[in-house]
Design a protein around this motif. Structure first.
Motif, PDB file in Angstrom:
ATOM      1  N   HIS A   1      -5.984  -6.640 -28.007  1.00  0.00           N
ATOM      2  CA  HIS A   1      -6.989  -6.790 -26.952  1.00  0.00           C
ATOM      3  C   HIS A   1      -7.747  -8.101 -27.099  1.00  0.00           C
ATOM      4  O   HIS A   1      -8.072  -8.760 -26.098  1.00  0.00           O
TER       5      HIS A   1
ATOM      6  N   ARG B   1      -6.330   0.302 -17.779  1.00  0.00           N
ATOM      7  CA  ARG B   1      -5.978   0.662 -19.155  1.00  0.00           C
ATOM      8  C   ARG B   1      -7.288   0.994 -19.880  1.00  0.00           C
ATOM      9  O   ARG B   1      -8.192   0.155 -19.956  1.00  0.00           O
TER      10      ARG B   1
ATOM     11  N   ASP C   1     -16.810  -2.845 -15.888  1.00  0.00           N
ATOM     12  CA  ASP C   1     -15.569  -2.648 -15.126  1.00  0.00           C
ATOM     13  C   ASP C   1     -15.889  -2.215 -13.700  1.00  0.00           C
ATOM     14  O   ASP C   1     -15.115  -2.444 -12.774  1.00  0.00           O
TER      15      ASP C   1
ATOM     16  N   ILE D   1     -14.701  -5.096 -22.728  1.00  0.00           N
ATOM     17  CA  ILE D   1     -14.153  -4.846 -21.394  1.00  0.00           C
ATOM     18  C   ILE D   1     -15.140  -5.443 -20.400  1.00  0.00           C
ATOM     19  O   ILE D   1     -16.311  -5.623 -20.770  1.00  0.00           O
TER      20      ILE D   1
ATOM     21  N   THR E   1      -9.163  -3.441 -17.723  1.00  0.00           N
ATOM     22  CA  THR E   1      -9.495  -2.537 -18.832  1.00  0.00           C
ATOM     23  C   THR E   1     -10.895  -1.975 -18.621  1.00  0.00           C
ATOM     24  O   THR E   1     -11.754  -2.599 -17.986  1.00  0.00           O
TER      25      THR E   1
ATOM     26  N   LEU F   1      -9.634   1.904 -23.024  1.00  0.00           N
ATOM     27  CA  LEU F   1      -9.648   1.509 -24.434  1.00  0.00           C
ATOM     28  C   LEU F   1     -10.775   2.199 -25.186  1.00  0.00           C
ATOM     29  O   LEU F   1     -11.890   2.331 -24.666  1.00  0.00           O
TER      30      LEU F   1
ATOM     31  N   THR G   1      -3.973  -5.168 -13.571  1.00  0.00           N
ATOM     32  CA  THR G   1      -4.448  -4.136 -14.498  1.00  0.00           C
ATOM     33  C   THR G   1      -5.782  -4.585 -15.079  1.00  0.00           C
ATOM     34  O   THR G   1      -5.908  -5.724 -15.536  1.00  0.00           O
TER      35      THR G   1
END
Ligand code: GTB
Length: 217
Positions: free
Chosen positions: A50, A38, A21, A59, A6, A40, A4
């Motif tokens: 976090h 996920r 990301d 992130i 973020t 945010l 996973t």
């Protein structure tokens, strides 16, 4: 179990793939590893839950079983170590590809990030008009050197590697500045990266967060 990662629930770039990301998504797509995301808000990034994953409240992060990572470079490196396809098997070629990963993040990216700060965050400061050209000249120095090294080659050192992935993503942030256009071989290099099917899939996935449409396929 799929990892996973973020990402921004609302990326300031409106889905142009510039947030970090994107490089993690791209690496996962290159190696064929499905992943969960996920999303945010800015507030959620600063909450203790976090920050336990990311000390700086940013992130991307990466969770896989009992492993939690932050820093996009470390995450891409981890993916490249775990899966075939992003680092050569030959030890020397692998070491050189890793050197290009560091070059992207430690040598080429800093002045590019500086330019964003100068052009956006500091644009109302009285000294901005003087500082911005200096920062842009530092970027030109790096682009000239990078372009000389790339020459006529397709990728930085043999086959496409995690070094090219990070370098391409770092350079993409210059799009719209006009700076990349001054170096046609680098523009073509970035275009080759963007044309990769894995890049396209990653781009569509992060754009879908912005548009609200699920990616096709
Ligand atoms: N060194 C870290 C890494 O490589 O992972 C840097 C991580 C980082 O800067 N994360 C940013 C973040 O979480 C998002 S990527 N920022 C929120 C905060 O610090 O509170 C940087 C980014 C953001 C937006 C754009 N954009 O809109 O174009 C481009 C890049």
């Amino acid at each position: 179990m799929s990892p996973t990662i973020t990402a921004f629930a609302q990326s300031p770039d409106r889905g142009r793939g510039l947030a970090r990301d994107m490089r993690v998504r791209w690496a996962l797509e290159e190696v064929g590893q499905p992943y969960e995301v996920r999303l945010l808000s800015f507030a959620e990034m600063k909450e203790p839950a976090h920050r336990a994953l990311h000390p700086f409240g940013q992130i991307p992060t990466y969770e896989e079983g009992d492993l939690a990572l932050f820093e996009s470079g470390a995450i891409v490196f981890h993916i490249a170590q775990r899966h075939a396809g992003l680092l050569p098997d030959d030890p020397n070629a692998r070491a050189r590809a890793i050197a290009w990963m560091f070059a992207a993040l430690a040598t080429v990216e800093p002045p590019i990030v500086d330019r964003t700060i100068a052009a956006l965050v500091e644009r109302d400061r009285p000294w901005c008009a003087e500082r911005l050209p200096l920062v842009e000249d530092r970027i030109r120095d790096r682009l000239g050197e990078l372009s000389s090294r790339l020459g006529e080659a397709e990728w930085l050192d043999g086959a496409f590697s995690a070094g090219d992935l990070l370098m391409t993503h770092v350079l993409l942030r210059l799009r719209g500045s006009g700076l990349l256009d001054e170096y046609p071989s680098l523009s073509a290099y970035v275009a080759r990266g963007e044309a990769r099917p894995a890049y396209q899939r990653a781009f569509a996935a992060q754009l879908a967060v912005f548009t609200g449409d699920p990616p096709a396929g």
